[in-house]
Design a protein around this motif. Structure first.
Motif, PDB file in Angstrom:
ATOM      1  N   MET A 133     -88.409  58.045 -42.921  1.00  0.00           N
ATOM      2  CA  MET A 133     -89.136  56.944 -43.566  1.00  0.00           C
ATOM      3  C   MET A 133     -90.625  57.251 -43.764  1.00  0.00           C
ATOM      4  SD  MET A 133     -87.193  54.600 -44.634  1.00  0.00           S
ATOM      5  CE  MET A 133     -87.683  52.897 -44.570  1.00  0.00           C
ATOM      6  N   PRO A 134     -91.317  57.836 -42.762  1.00  0.00           N
ATOM      7  CA  PRO A 134     -92.731  58.158 -43.013  1.00  0.00           C
ATOM      8  C   PRO A 134     -92.892  59.167 -44.152  1.00  0.00           C
ATOM      9  CG  PRO A 134     -92.281  58.207 -40.664  1.00  0.00           C
ATOM     10  CD  PRO A 134     -90.956  58.085 -41.355  1.00  0.00           C
ATOM     11  N   THR A 135     -91.980  60.111 -44.237  1.00  0.00           N
ATOM     12  CA  THR A 135     -92.053  61.113 -45.315  1.00  0.00           C
ATOM     13  C   THR A 135     -91.880  60.446 -46.672  1.00  0.00           C
ATOM     14  OG1 THR A 135     -91.056  62.687 -43.757  1.00  0.00           O
ATOM     15  CG2 THR A 135     -91.105  63.320 -46.091  1.00  0.00           C
ATOM     16  N   ILE A 136     -90.900  59.537 -46.766  1.00  0.00           N
ATOM     17  CA  ILE A 136     -90.647  58.828 -48.019  1.00  0.00           C
ATOM     18  C   ILE A 136     -91.827  57.924 -48.375  1.00  0.00           C
ATOM     19  CG2 ILE A 136     -89.178  57.054 -49.086  1.00  0.00           C
ATOM     20  CD1 ILE A 136     -86.827  58.298 -47.434  1.00  0.00           C
ATOM     21  N   ALA A 137     -92.371  57.224 -47.395  1.00  0.00           N
ATOM     22  CA  ALA A 137     -93.522  56.342 -47.654  1.00  0.00           C
ATOM     23  C   ALA A 137     -94.726  57.161 -48.105  1.00  0.00           C
ATOM     24  CB  ALA A 137     -93.863  55.542 -46.411  1.00  0.00           C
ATOM     25  N   ALA A 138     -94.966  58.277 -47.440  1.00  0.00           N
ATOM     26  CA  ALA A 138     -96.107  59.126 -47.802  1.00  0.00           C
ATOM     27  C   ALA A 138     -95.914  59.713 -49.196  1.00  0.00           C
ATOM     28  CB  ALA A 138     -96.279  60.249 -46.777  1.00  0.00           C
ATOM     29  N   MET A 139     -94.685  60.110 -49.518  1.00  0.00           N
ATOM     30  CA  MET A 139     -94.398  60.668 -50.849  1.00  0.00           C
ATOM     31  C   MET A 139     -94.574  59.600 -51.924  1.00  0.00           C
ATOM     32  SD  MET A 139     -91.136  63.139 -49.983  1.00  0.00           S
ATOM     33  CE  MET A 139     -90.972  63.847 -51.624  1.00  0.00           C
ATOM     34  N   ALA A 140     -94.188  58.363 -51.607  1.00  0.00           N
ATOM     35  CA  ALA A 140     -94.383  57.262 -52.569  1.00  0.00           C
ATOM     36  C   ALA A 140     -95.871  57.085 -52.841  1.00  0.00           C
ATOM     37  CB  ALA A 140     -93.771  55.977 -52.026  1.00  0.00           C
ATOM     38  N   TYR A 141     -96.678  57.211 -51.778  1.00  0.00           N
ATOM     39  CA  TYR A 141     -98.131  57.076 -51.929  1.00  0.00           C
ATOM     40  C   TYR A 141     -98.687  58.238 -52.755  1.00  0.00           C
ATOM     41  CZ  TYR A 141    -103.102  57.260 -50.773  1.00  0.00           C
ATOM     42  OH  TYR A 141    -104.471  57.338 -50.841  1.00  0.00           O
ATOM     43  N   GLN A 147    -101.058  62.971 -56.609  1.00  0.00           N
ATOM     44  CA  GLN A 147    -101.322  64.155 -55.781  1.00  0.00           C
ATOM     45  C   GLN A 147     -99.989  64.803 -55.388  1.00  0.00           C
ATOM     46  OE1 GLN A 147    -103.801  63.372 -52.359  1.00  0.00           O
ATOM     47  NE2 GLN A 147    -105.635  62.967 -53.609  1.00  0.00           N
ATOM     48  N   PRO A 148    -100.032  66.096 -55.054  1.00  0.00           N
ATOM     49  CA  PRO A 148     -98.779  66.778 -54.669  1.00  0.00           C
ATOM     50  C   PRO A 148     -98.230  66.234 -53.349  1.00  0.00           C
ATOM     51  CG  PRO A 148    -100.670  68.233 -54.327  1.00  0.00           C
ATOM     52  CD  PRO A 148    -101.191  67.019 -55.037  1.00  0.00           C
ATOM     53  N   PHE A 149     -96.929  66.274 -53.225  1.00  0.00           N
ATOM     54  CA  PHE A 149     -96.298  65.877 -51.961  1.00  0.00           C
ATOM     55  C   PHE A 149     -96.751  66.839 -50.862  1.00  0.00           C
ATOM     56  CE2 PHE A 149     -94.191  62.804 -54.173  1.00  0.00           C
ATOM     57  CZ  PHE A 149     -93.146  63.206 -55.002  1.00  0.00           C
ATOM     58  N   LEU A 163    -100.203  60.348 -41.262  1.00  0.00           N
ATOM     59  CA  LEU A 163    -101.566  60.420 -41.825  1.00  0.00           C
ATOM     60  C   LEU A 163    -101.765  61.756 -42.549  1.00  0.00           C
ATOM     61  CD1 LEU A 163    -103.623  58.896 -38.854  1.00  0.00           C
ATOM     62  CD2 LEU A 163    -103.010  57.784 -41.016  1.00  0.00           C
ATOM     63  N   HIS A 164    -101.242  62.813 -41.962  1.00  0.00           N
ATOM     64  CA  HIS A 164    -101.335  64.147 -42.596  1.00  0.00           C
ATOM     65  C   HIS A 164    -100.644  64.139 -43.957  1.00  0.00           C
ATOM     66  CE1 HIS A 164    -100.323  68.351 -43.395  1.00  0.00           C
ATOM     67  NE2 HIS A 164     -99.037  68.071 -43.220  1.00  0.00           N
ATOM     68  N   MET A 165     -99.435  63.595 -44.032  1.00  0.00           N
ATOM     69  CA  MET A 165     -98.674  63.591 -45.290  1.00  0.00           C
ATOM     70  C   MET A 165     -99.313  62.690 -46.339  1.00  0.00           C
ATOM     71  SD  MET A 165     -94.646  63.736 -44.151  1.00  0.00           S
ATOM     72  CE  MET A 165     -94.680  62.431 -42.907  1.00  0.00           C
ATOM     73  N   CYS A 166    -100.067  61.683 -45.854  1.00  0.00           N
ATOM     74  CA  CYS A 166    -100.735  60.769 -46.807  1.00  0.00           C
ATOM     75  C   CYS A 166    -102.082  61.329 -47.272  1.00  0.00           C
ATOM     76  CB  CYS A 166    -100.975  59.409 -46.161  1.00  0.00           C
ATOM     77  SG  CYS A 166     -99.489  58.420 -45.947  1.00  0.00           S
ATOM     78  N   PHE A 167    -102.858  61.881 -46.364  1.00  0.00           N
ATOM     79  CA  PHE A 167    -104.267  62.144 -46.692  1.00  0.00           C
ATOM     80  C   PHE A 167    -104.635  63.608 -46.838  1.00  0.00           C
ATOM     81  CE2 PHE A 167    -104.994  57.866 -46.815  1.00  0.00           C
ATOM     82  CZ  PHE A 167    -104.865  57.183 -45.615  1.00  0.00           C
ATOM     83  N   SER A 168    -103.765  64.540 -46.436  1.00  0.00           N
ATOM     84  CA  SER A 168    -104.162  65.951 -46.631  1.00  0.00           C
ATOM     85  C   SER A 168    -103.800  66.395 -48.051  1.00  0.00           C
ATOM     86  CB  SER A 168    -103.472  66.845 -45.605  1.00  0.00           C
ATOM     87  OG  SER A 168    -102.109  66.920 -45.884  1.00  0.00           O
ATOM     88  N   VAL A 169    -104.520  67.400 -48.526  1.00  0.00           N
ATOM     89  CA  VAL A 169    -104.233  68.001 -49.845  1.00  0.00           C
ATOM     90  C   VAL A 169    -104.215  69.514 -49.655  1.00  0.00           C
ATOM     91  CG1 VAL A 169    -105.137  66.136 -51.293  1.00  0.00           C
ATOM     92  CG2 VAL A 169    -106.704  67.908 -50.433  1.00  0.00           C
ATOM     93  N   PRO A 170    -103.429  70.215 -50.444  1.00  0.00           N
ATOM     94  CA  PRO A 170    -103.332  71.681 -50.274  1.00  0.00           C
ATOM     95  C   PRO A 170    -104.687  72.384 -50.413  1.00  0.00           C
ATOM     96  CG  PRO A 170    -101.608  70.872 -51.742  1.00  0.00           C
ATOM     97  CD  PRO A 170    -102.543  69.731 -51.515  1.00  0.00           C
ATOM     98  N   GLY A 339    -108.194  53.970 -45.092  1.00  0.00           N
ATOM     99  CA  GLY A 339    -108.130  54.654 -46.383  1.00  0.00           C
ATOM    100  C   GLY A 339    -106.904  54.326 -47.212  1.00  0.00           C
ATOM    101  N   PHE A 340    -106.059  53.406 -46.739  1.00  0.00           N
ATOM    102  CA  PHE A 340    -104.852  53.062 -47.504  1.00  0.00           C
ATOM    103  C   PHE A 340    -105.177  52.005 -48.559  1.00  0.00           C
ATOM    104  CE2 PHE A 340    -101.720  55.445 -45.300  1.00  0.00           C
ATOM    105  CZ  PHE A 340    -102.075  55.488 -43.965  1.00  0.00           C
ATOM    106  N   PRO A 341    -104.571  52.115 -49.758  1.00  0.00           N
ATOM    107  CA  PRO A 341    -104.675  51.036 -50.742  1.00  0.00           C
ATOM    108  C   PRO A 341    -103.792  49.881 -50.295  1.00  0.00           C
ATOM    109  CG  PRO A 341    -103.181  52.713 -51.564  1.00  0.00           C
ATOM    110  CD  PRO A 341    -103.761  53.239 -50.272  1.00  0.00           C
ATOM    111  N   THR A 342    -104.045  48.671 -50.778  1.00  0.00           N
ATOM    112  CA  THR A 342    -103.260  47.512 -50.340  1.00  0.00           C
ATOM    113  C   THR A 342    -101.770  47.711 -50.647  1.00  0.00           C
ATOM    114  OG1 THR A 342    -103.735  46.433 -52.441  1.00  0.00           O
ATOM    115  CG2 THR A 342    -105.162  45.869 -50.576  1.00  0.00           C
ATOM    116  N   SER A 343    -101.470  48.485 -51.684  1.00  0.00           N
ATOM    117  CA  SER A 343    -100.054  48.674 -52.064  1.00  0.00           C
ATOM    118  C   SER A 343     -99.276  49.446 -51.005  1.00  0.00           C
ATOM    119  CB  SER A 343     -99.972  49.433 -53.395  1.00  0.00           C
ATOM    120  OG  SER A 343    -100.594  50.707 -53.258  1.00  0.00           O
TER     121      SER A 343
END
Ligand code: SDX
Length: 393
Positions: A133-141, A147-149, A163-170, A339-343
């Motif tokens: 579920m965290p992976t799916i939620a982060a990917m949805a974000y 941004q890339p998954f 947090l890493h899957m949501c806020f890090s970038v390659p 840092g999360f949007p309301t969505s």
């Protein structure tokens, strides 16, 4: 003619249920998970340990906890083909729409290997859902912001990984702040389970037909999305932003009291709590802690929230209606500061609540007498009458 339908009191409704997982005393503001009070779990335990407690009924030994955390950690990736489902959504799709779709689609990947009548396979399905579920939620974000998954990392704990899957970038190194990870973990814990709320009842009713767990959890996500339920955290922050400043609070308090105005104070009131939601108390402490850490303790939204809470708790109308802040009142302020949007607020609620949904799903199967749910109705419609041809109407 004149046939009167009688309510058969002998019919045992299956709308209510027995459970040993969570106890709520709404008048006293008490919330226990398997007997342990939520404030102790939030301050002394951590989310995956609470997951174990909710699923298995006891706090794990060190060995049991390590084995459980390793199982969850090693199932955090989703099938690579599932990435395609995200790309079928518009970029501006609400992440809850994406989560409903992708979690439902898990049925196509794991349903055939999930015999819901087999206890071991039920457990595997439960682990898959908690893990993914965290992976799916982060990917949805990530998809919603173009941004890339980002793949999960097995060296991070559950909250830090999210947090890493949501806020890090390659493109650059991202270090998860351990205090933010702790605050994130506490938010997960505070939303883990809550007895027979609307979305949990949806999951139990859907699974009573024998439907696969992935489809049932997708139904729970859909129900949680509503602003009267899990969508309240997003609606509450949007309300605080609309109020904007402390001097506009009386205007909104008046609207909340006006029976002709559909406006309700988001984050206030509860179907069960007629006292302070104990989760709101812990969440308020976390808000102070996180905002101070981030150097935004003077966040105007927090000031508005605290003054709104103070006014409402001392207002005769709200006292008489027993309206208190609920779990959604402070969570949005923390999540926005992180840092999360309301969505993303309700998707975070959904990933947190997955363990509650799946624990109650498992519990339902433990009852060999389980029947398909069939809530009762009191029929108030027309009595018997014969059809009339259109030319005679
Ligand atoms: C969650 O069930 C759960 O456990 C849910 C949850 C969980 O963890 O799963 O706790 C998560 O959903 C928390 C609730 C989040 N929703 C909101 O914050 C939205 C705002 N709250 C309301 O929509 C409302 O309080 C409900 C939906 C939560 C409860 O609705 P009820 O059952 O109608 O509330 P009530 O019976 O306690 O209402 C009593 C009175 C009513 O007025 P009268 O009809 O008696 O004149 O208070 C009024 C309500 O109109 N009222 C409010 C109000 N909530 C209730 N008035 C203004 N603002 C509010 N927020």
């Amino acid at each position: 003619q004149g046939h009167v339908f009688t309510y058969d009191p002998g019919f045992t409704s299956t709308a209510s249920c027995d459970s040993t997982i969570t106890y709520i005393d709404g008048d006293e503001g008490v919330l226990l998970h398997r007997g342990y009070p939520i404030d102790q779990l939030a301050s002394q335990s951590h989310y995956l340990e609470v997951c174990y407690l909710l699923m298995y009924g006891e706090l794990p030994t060190a060995a049991q906890l390590e084995a459980f955390e390793t199982t969850i950690t090693r199932h955090t990736m989703i099938h690579e083909q599932m990435h395609n489902f995200f790309r079928g959504f518009r970029r501006d799709a609400h992440p809850m729409a994406t989560m409903v779709g992708v979690v439902g689609a898990m049925s196509a990947f794991y349903h055939d290997s999930t015999d819901v009548n087999d206890q071991k396979q039920r457990e595997i399905a439960a682990h898959r859902l908690i893990a993914k579920m965290p992976t799916i939620a982060a990917m949805a974000y990530k998809y919603s912001i173009g941004q890339p998954f980002v793949y999960p990392r097995n060296d991070l704990d559950y909250a830090a990984n999210f947090l890493h899957m949501c806020f890090s970038v390659p493109a650059e190194k991202y270090n998860v702040d351990p205090i933010l990870a702790r605050a994130m973990d506490r938010i997960f814990t505070l939303h883990a389970d809550h007895e027979q709320n609307a979305s949990t009842s949806t999951v139990r009713l859907a699974s009573s037909s024998g439907a696969n767990p992935f489809a049932c959890i997708a139904a729970g996500i859909a129900c949680l999305w509503g602003p009267a339920h899990g969508g309240a955290n997003q609606a509450c922050l949007e309300m605080l932003k609309e109020i904007g400043t402390v001097d506009r609070i009386p205007e909104f308090i008046a609207r909340a009291k006006d029976k002709n105005d559909p406006f309700r104070l988001m984050g206030f009131g509860h179907r069960v709590y007629k006292n302070m939601d104990p989760r709101a108390t812990v969440m308020k402490e976390s808000a102070d802690e996180v905002l101070e850490l981030l150097g935004v303790e003077n966040n105007p939204l927090l000031q508005v929230a605290k003054e709104l809470e103070h006014i409402a708790l001392n207002d005769p109308y709200f006292i008489e209606k027993k309206l208190f802040p609920n779990v959604d009142f402070y969570s949005g302020i923390i999540l926005e500061a992180m840092g999360f949007p309301t969505s993303m607020f309700t998707p975070i609620f959904a990933l947190s609540r997955t363990v509650g949904w799946i624990s109650q799903w498992k519990e339902q199967f433990a009852d060999p007498q389980m029947k398909i749910g069939r809530p009762r109705q009191l029929y108030l419609g027309s009595t018997y009458r014969d059809y009339v041809d259109v030319e005679n109407r």
